[in-house]
Design a protein around this motif. Structure first.
Motif, PDB file in Angstrom:
ATOM      1  N   PRO A  98       0.846  -1.203   0.000  1.00 44.04           N
ATOM      2  CA  PRO A  98       0.000   0.000   0.000  1.00 44.04           C
ATOM      3  C   PRO A  98       0.878   1.247   0.000  1.00 44.04           C
ATOM      4  O   PRO A  98       1.948   1.261   0.614  1.00 44.04           O
ATOM      5  CB  PRO A  98      -0.800  -0.115   1.298  1.00 44.04           C
ATOM      6  N   VAL A  99       0.418   2.278  -0.696  1.00 46.09           N
ATOM      7  CA  VAL A  99       1.144   3.547  -0.745  1.00 46.09           C
ATOM      8  C   VAL A  99       0.179   4.663  -0.367  1.00 46.09           C
ATOM      9  O   VAL A  99      -0.896   4.789  -0.960  1.00 46.09           O
ATOM     10  CB  VAL A  99       1.736   3.812  -2.140  1.00 46.09           C
ATOM     11  N   LEU A 100       0.575   5.464   0.621  1.00 45.53           N
ATOM     12  CA  LEU A 100      -0.211   6.617   1.039  1.00 45.53           C
ATOM     13  C   LEU A 100       0.493   7.873   0.561  1.00 45.53           C
ATOM     14  O   LEU A 100       1.617   8.157   0.977  1.00 45.53           O
ATOM     15  CB  LEU A 100      -0.374   6.639   2.561  1.00 45.53           C
ATOM     16  N   PHE A 101      -0.158   8.624  -0.331  1.00 47.51           N
ATOM     17  CA  PHE A 101       0.387   9.881  -0.827  1.00 47.51           C
ATOM     18  C   PHE A 101      -0.008  10.990   0.154  1.00 47.51           C
ATOM     19  O   PHE A 101      -1.194  11.276   0.320  1.00 47.51           O
ATOM     20  CB  PHE A 101      -0.166  10.201  -2.210  1.00 47.51           C
ATOM     21  N   ASP A 102       0.993  11.578   0.793  1.00 48.36           N
ATOM     22  CA  ASP A 102       0.728  12.672   1.728  1.00 48.36           C
ATOM     23  C   ASP A 102       0.043  13.824   1.005  1.00 48.36           C
ATOM     24  O   ASP A 102       0.218  14.019  -0.209  1.00 48.36           O
ATOM     25  CB  ASP A 102       2.049  13.152   2.335  1.00 48.36           C
TER      26      ASP A 102
END
Length: 446
Positions: free
Chosen positions: A233-237
């Motif tokens: 999973p990747v969370l884009f700030d």
């Protein structure tokens, strides 16, 4: 503004005398000043003032654009003659042309937009004081080795007029403060930044807070390593999440669609975002840098739904791309003094979620929080996506250590359909996009 209006009218008169069948003119006037502080010393102080004019002439289906910074009557005449001569040699474009008189904006409430403050220009000493305050606050944080801080101010007036009867202008101003903080040395050096900009000086946050935030972010980057390779999973700030929506707005830009170079060519009326998410454009928001009372072709600005409940409703069009696609302009023309109008979106708003960024971190378990990106490889025809990234590794929902020198990859069509938004979009930004979680992307690291 009166002087700029006179210049545009003079340009139209000159174009008519030179043989143009139709024309539009633009006059810009602006001032800007900036102060840069580095290592405790004044590194640069700049102030500029300029006036620029532009003229587009049309003869049949042919057009040409010319511009100049000299506004003397003799120059206006030469400019118009040159433009007409160029237009006569230009290739025919059946889609070029001005708006019809019934399309142009005639009434707008400029005061309601609050694009300019009724206040004197700040002097250089005031700007230096803000830059030094940001620098001092960052340097006061233990572990920070160097700071670069800046403060700036700008004011710009624009007036447009056309032979179809349109005439109008407005002005806007801006204040800004930013800081870049460094920690470590050599190959272990890390840096990060913070910056703010507003139309009204009274809306600006304290400069020292900007410096402190830059220092805090830089220290958090110390000791960054490459993350693991795999699918996570990747969370884009929130600081970088707007780039994802930027790829969407680029793909639905009428210029790309008309050329046949868009990975969303077949997506009109189809789902491009998750159900429940909408994308709205509103160029009439108050005190926002991207607001405008009319577009670059004199059409009225208006709020429009771009994506509703995940479904793409329309392209972003100016007059020429609209004609080519058999559609009406969406009032999205943007232009400078030296080129014809092109479509451009402004003040976009993505539906916010109900969860906080911390909630999304908890829910993602193990993966990557992206806070900055470099480089970009985006295939405009397929939407294949690859970007360099840095940020923080997350384990069991908790930030554990900083990471850098990694690449994240996927396909934008698939990525956008799996977005999960947080609720942290900043209200004062022209593009309001919260932090965005994508549940699985390819990550290339160590």
């Amino acid at each position: 503004m009166t002087r700029l209006a006179s210049l545009t009218e003079a340009l139209l008169d000159a174009a008519k005398k030179a043989g143009a069948e139709a024309a539009d003119a633009m006059a810009l006037s602006g001032i800007s000043q900036s102060i840069d502080i580095r290592a405790g010393a004044l590194e640069q102080a700049e102030r500029s003032e300029a006036t620029e004019i532009g003229l587009r002439v049309l003869i049949g289906g042919r057009q040409a654009c010319v511009s100049a910074s000299d506004t003397s009557p003799a120059t206006l005449a030469r400019l118009a003659e040159r433009a007409v001569a160029m237009a006569r040699e230009a290739p025919s474009d059946p889609y070029a042309g001005l708006a019809s008189p019934d399309q142009i904006a005639r009434n707008w409430d400029l005061a309601a937009l609050e694009l300019a403050e009724d206040a004197p220009e700040p002097n250089a000493a005031a700007l230096e004081e803000k830059a030094r305050a940001a620098e001092a606050a960052a340097m006061a944080v233990s572990g920070i080795t160097q700071v670069e801080a800046s403060a700036g101010y700008g004011r710009r007036q624009v007036h447009m007029a056309a032979s179809n009867g349109f005439a109008g202008g407005y002005e806007r101003n801006s204040h800004s403060v930013s800081a870049v903080a460094f920690t470590g040395s050599g190959t272990g050096m890390e840096r990060d930044y913070a910056g703010e900009g507003r139309i009204f000086a009274t809306d600006m946050p304290d400069a020292s807070g900007i410096g402190s935030l830059a220092a805090e972010r830089a220290l958090a980057r110390a000791g960054a390593v490459q993350p693991k390779t795999g699918t996570y999973p990747v969370l884009f700030d929130e600081r970088v999440a707007s780039s994802l929506i930027g790829h969407l707005t680029s793909a639905i830009n009428g210029a790309a669609v008309a050329r046949g170079q868009s990975w969303l060519l077949d997506a009109l009326g189809k789902q491009v975002l998750p159900e429940g998410l909408s994308l709205i454009e509103d160029p009439l928001r108050t005190r926002i840098s991207g607001s405008r009372p009319f577009d670059g072709e004199g059409l009225p600005s208006a709020r429009r739904m771009v994506v509703e409940n995940g479904i793409l409703l329309g392209w972003t069009l100016d007059l020429a791309t609209g004609r080519k696609l058999g559609m009406a302009s969406t009032g999205n023309a943007a232009r400078g003094t030296s080129a014809p109008p092109t479509p451009s979106a402004s003040n976009t708003d993505l539906t916010q979620g109900t969860a906080s960024r911390e909630d999304l971190l908890r829910d993602m378990g193990t993966g990557l929080l992206v806070t900055s990106m470099i480089g970009s490889t985006i295939n405009p025809n397929t939407g294949d996506y690859s970007r360099g990234a840095s940020g923080f590794w997350v384990e069991n929902g908790q930030i554990t250590y900083p990471v850098n020198e990694c690449t994240i990859a996927g396909n934008l069509r698939d990525m956008l359909l799996r977005l999960i938004p947080a609720n942290d979009a900043r209200a004062h930004l022209s593009t309001r996009v919260p932090s965005l979680l994508i549940d699985g992307m390819i990550l290339a690291g160590a």
